[in-house]
Design a protein around this motif. Structure first.
Motif, PDB file in Angstrom:
ATOM      1  N   SER A 100       0.780  -1.195  -0.012  1.00 32.65           N
ATOM      2  CA  SER A 100      -0.002   0.069   0.179  1.00 32.65           C
ATOM      3  C   SER A 100       0.993   1.194   0.027  1.00 32.65           C
ATOM      4  CB  SER A 100      -0.996  -0.062   1.205  1.00 32.65           C
ATOM      5  OG  SER A 100      -1.967  -1.117   1.218  1.00 32.65           O
ATOM      6  N   PRO A 101       0.356   2.473  -0.386  1.00 35.60           N
ATOM      7  CA  PRO A 101       0.982   3.408  -0.403  1.00 35.60           C
ATOM      8  C   PRO A 101       1.311   3.980   1.365  1.00 35.60           C
ATOM      9  CG  PRO A 101      -0.989   3.997  -1.361  1.00 35.60           C
ATOM     10  CD  PRO A 101      -0.894   2.632  -0.873  1.00 35.60           C
ATOM     11  N   ILE A 102       2.638   4.629   1.420  1.00 38.91           N
ATOM     12  CA  ILE A 102       3.178   4.936   2.650  1.00 38.91           C
ATOM     13  C   ILE A 102       3.692   6.266   2.520  1.00 38.91           C
ATOM     14  CG2 ILE A 102       5.240   3.959   2.296  1.00 38.91           C
ATOM     15  CD1 ILE A 102       5.474   3.102   5.235  1.00 38.91           C
ATOM     16  N   TRP A 119      13.470  -2.741   2.864  1.00 37.19           N
ATOM     17  CA  TRP A 119      12.238  -3.018   2.449  1.00 37.19           C
ATOM     18  C   TRP A 119      12.039  -3.417   1.149  1.00 37.19           C
ATOM     19  CZ3 TRP A 119       8.479   0.052   4.636  1.00 37.19           C
ATOM     20  CH2 TRP A 119       8.670   0.762   5.646  1.00 37.19           C
ATOM     21  N   VAL A 120      10.932  -4.317   0.870  1.00 39.17           N
ATOM     22  CA  VAL A 120      10.645  -4.873  -0.426  1.00 39.17           C
ATOM     23  C   VAL A 120       9.116  -4.289  -0.840  1.00 39.17           C
ATOM     24  CG1 VAL A 120      10.377  -6.886  -1.582  1.00 39.17           C
ATOM     25  CG2 VAL A 120      12.254  -6.923  -0.009  1.00 39.17           C
ATOM     26  N   VAL A 121       9.251  -3.598  -1.941  1.00 37.61           N
ATOM     27  CA  VAL A 121       8.057  -2.777  -2.302  1.00 37.61           C
ATOM     28  C   VAL A 121       7.574  -3.538  -3.621  1.00 37.61           C
ATOM     29  CG1 VAL A 121       7.179  -0.653  -3.249  1.00 37.61           C
ATOM     30  CG2 VAL A 121       9.351  -0.839  -1.363  1.00 37.61           C
ATOM     31  N   ASP A 122       6.133  -3.905  -3.540  1.00 39.98           N
ATOM     32  CA  ASP A 122       5.405  -4.201  -4.596  1.00 39.98           C
ATOM     33  C   ASP A 122       5.361  -3.151  -5.791  1.00 39.98           C
ATOM     34  OD1 ASP A 122       3.699  -5.675  -6.196  1.00 39.98           O
ATOM     35  OD2 ASP A 122       2.002  -5.710  -4.950  1.00 39.98           O
ATOM     36  N   GLY A 123       6.170  -3.578  -6.755  1.00 37.55           N
ATOM     37  CA  GLY A 123       6.308  -2.610  -7.963  1.00 37.55           C
ATOM     38  C   GLY A 123       4.780  -2.526  -8.751  1.00 37.55           C
ATOM     39  N   MET A 124       4.218  -3.539  -8.513  1.00 33.98           N
ATOM     40  CA  MET A 124       2.790  -3.641  -9.395  1.00 33.98           C
ATOM     41  C   MET A 124       1.582  -3.099  -8.878  1.00 33.98           C
ATOM     42  SD  MET A 124       4.129  -5.411 -11.917  1.00 33.98           S
ATOM     43  CE  MET A 124       2.482  -5.915 -12.552  1.00 33.98           C
ATOM     44  N   ARG A 125       1.832  -2.369  -7.792  1.00 31.13           N
ATOM     45  CA  ARG A 125       0.680  -1.678  -7.163  1.00 31.13           C
ATOM     46  C   ARG A 125      -0.102  -0.434  -8.184  1.00 31.13           C
ATOM     47  NH1 ARG A 125      -3.139   0.389  -5.220  1.00 31.13           N
ATOM     48  NH2 ARG A 125      -3.564   0.714  -3.205  1.00 31.13           N
ATOM     49  N   TYR A 126       0.939  -0.076  -8.986  1.00 28.87           N
ATOM     50  CA  TYR A 126       0.668   1.156  -9.730  1.00 28.87           C
ATOM     51  C   TYR A 126       0.976   0.775 -11.374  1.00 28.87           C
ATOM     52  CZ  TYR A 126      -0.609   3.518  -5.652  1.00 28.87           C
ATOM     53  OH  TYR A 126      -1.153   4.093  -4.172  1.00 28.87           O
ATOM     54  N   LYS A 127       0.008   0.954 -12.357  1.00 26.40           N
ATOM     55  CA  LYS A 127       0.657   0.633 -13.581  1.00 26.40           C
ATOM     56  C   LYS A 127       1.610   1.668 -13.971  1.00 26.40           C
ATOM     57  CE  LYS A 127      -3.435  -1.682 -15.177  1.00 26.40           C
ATOM     58  NZ  LYS A 127      -4.610  -1.884 -16.148  1.00 26.40           N
ATOM     59  N   ARG A 128       1.411   2.804 -13.765  1.00 24.66           N
ATOM     60  CA  ARG A 128       2.408   3.912 -14.238  1.00 24.66           C
ATOM     61  C   ARG A 128       3.642   3.644 -13.576  1.00 24.66           C
ATOM     62  NH1 ARG A 128      -0.266   9.370 -11.854  1.00 24.66           N
ATOM     63  NH2 ARG A 128      -2.107   8.475 -12.926  1.00 24.66           N
ATOM     64  N   ASP A 129       3.908   2.946 -12.211  1.00 24.17           N
ATOM     65  CA  ASP A 129       5.186   2.715 -12.133  1.00 24.17           C
ATOM     66  C   ASP A 129       5.901   1.746 -12.762  1.00 24.17           C
ATOM     67  OD1 ASP A 129       5.002   4.580  -9.713  1.00 24.17           O
ATOM     68  OD2 ASP A 129       4.270   2.835  -8.241  1.00 24.17           O
ATOM     69  N   LEU A 130       5.435   0.810 -13.114  1.00 21.69           N
ATOM     70  CA  LEU A 130       5.894  -0.171 -14.371  1.00 21.69           C
ATOM     71  C   LEU A 130       6.431   0.938 -15.352  1.00 21.69           C
ATOM     72  CD1 LEU A 130       6.747  -3.059 -14.941  1.00 21.69           C
ATOM     73  CD2 LEU A 130       4.296  -3.436 -15.690  1.00 21.69           C
ATOM     74  N   ALA A 131       5.436   1.467 -15.965  1.00 21.48           N
ATOM     75  CA  ALA A 131       5.999   2.208 -17.066  1.00 21.48           C
ATOM     76  C   ALA A 131       7.132   2.894 -17.005  1.00 21.48           C
ATOM     77  CB  ALA A 131       4.670   2.950 -17.823  1.00 21.48           C
TER      78      ALA A 131
END
Length: 258
Positions: A100-102, A119-131
């Motif tokens: 989740s956002p923090i 920290w291990v962050v889920d990069g798939m939370r937001y599509k714009r992050d992947l792009a």
């Protein structure tokens, strides 16, 4: 939560079970539906740990990498403040899994509270992050071959980088099985993407880390992190031009391979 105390025994959620929360000692009930993963929930929608976030399959998959006794470990500070760490290894390091956002304030609070953490962050939370991350990895400049490190002006603007700056403790972004290309080549193995701070400039660079080496590094054997290394092919010796036929044109700078 994944675990609660049932008659003094640490148990995962099962249908019709009631247990005790290890953090606040209040009653929790097993939620075992078909829409969400099975978990323990406080009665009356009470959440005793303000840092806790709804758990996803991604959380559970990462937790399952490590021994059960390392998962959901209670940590108490000198002032009696208590929080449940996602994972704490046998060396006292905490692994926080963030989906989740923090806010920057909460992130700093956790880092101060745990002291030694990753920290291990889920990069798939937001599509714009992947792009945005694809653009950095595929179009950025390789500034170091060993370990491989990538820099790009986009790291100063893209949200996924701004949210995790400044970097105080190791941050790794997990994009699962998404495929990337670096200088035209795919990584040879699945990687995590470590965000590293360049102290001299304050810039953030990206360093791909072999996923399995991360699990060993944080895990029982405590092995070293294994970063990708770029290898340059050797160049053939240049021929001397002795007249007659024109010399060979200089070759373009070879692409790196991994």
């Amino acid at each position: 939560m994944k675990y609660a105390s049932v008659k003094g025994e640490r148990r995962e959620a099962q249908p019709k079970l009631y247990g005790i929360c290890p953090n606040c000692d209040r009653e929790v009930v097993a939620k075992c539906g078909q829409q969400r993963i099975w978990h323990w929930s406080h009665l009356g929608k009470l959440e005793c740990d303000r840092w806790w976030e709804p758990e996803t399959k991604w959380h559970r998959t990462w937790k399952a990498v490590f021994p059960q006794e390392w998962q959901e470990v209670m940590h108490t500070a000198a002032d009696s403040e208590r929080h449940i760490a996602d994972v704490m290894n046998n060396r006292g390091w905490v692994l926080e899994l963030q989906h989740s956002p923090i806010t920057p304030e909460e992130r700093l609070s956790r880092e101060r509270f745990y002291g030694s953490m990753v920290w291990v962050v889920d990069g798939m939370r937001y599509k714009r992050d992947l792009a945005a991350f694809r653009q950095v990895v595929e179009n950025g400049s390789i500034i170091s071959d060993s370990p491989l490190r990538i820099s790009s002006p986009l790291t100063a603007r893209a949200g996924i980088f701004r949210r995790w700056a400044p970097i105080h403790w190791p941050v790794f972004i997990d994009f699962g099985d998404e495929e990337f290309r670096i200088a035209g080549f795919p990584p040879p193995e699945h990687v995590l993407w470590q965000l590293q701070l360049v102290p001299r400039t304050g810039d953030v660079v990206v360093a791909p880390v072999i996923r399995e080496s991360f699990k060993r590094w944080f895990g029982l054997d405590g092995g070293a992190l294994q970063h990708l290394v770029a290898l340059r092919p050797e160049q053939p010796p240049r021929r001397r031009y002795t007249g007659g036929r024109p010399p060979f044109l200089p070759r373009a700078r070879p692409r790196r391979r991994f």
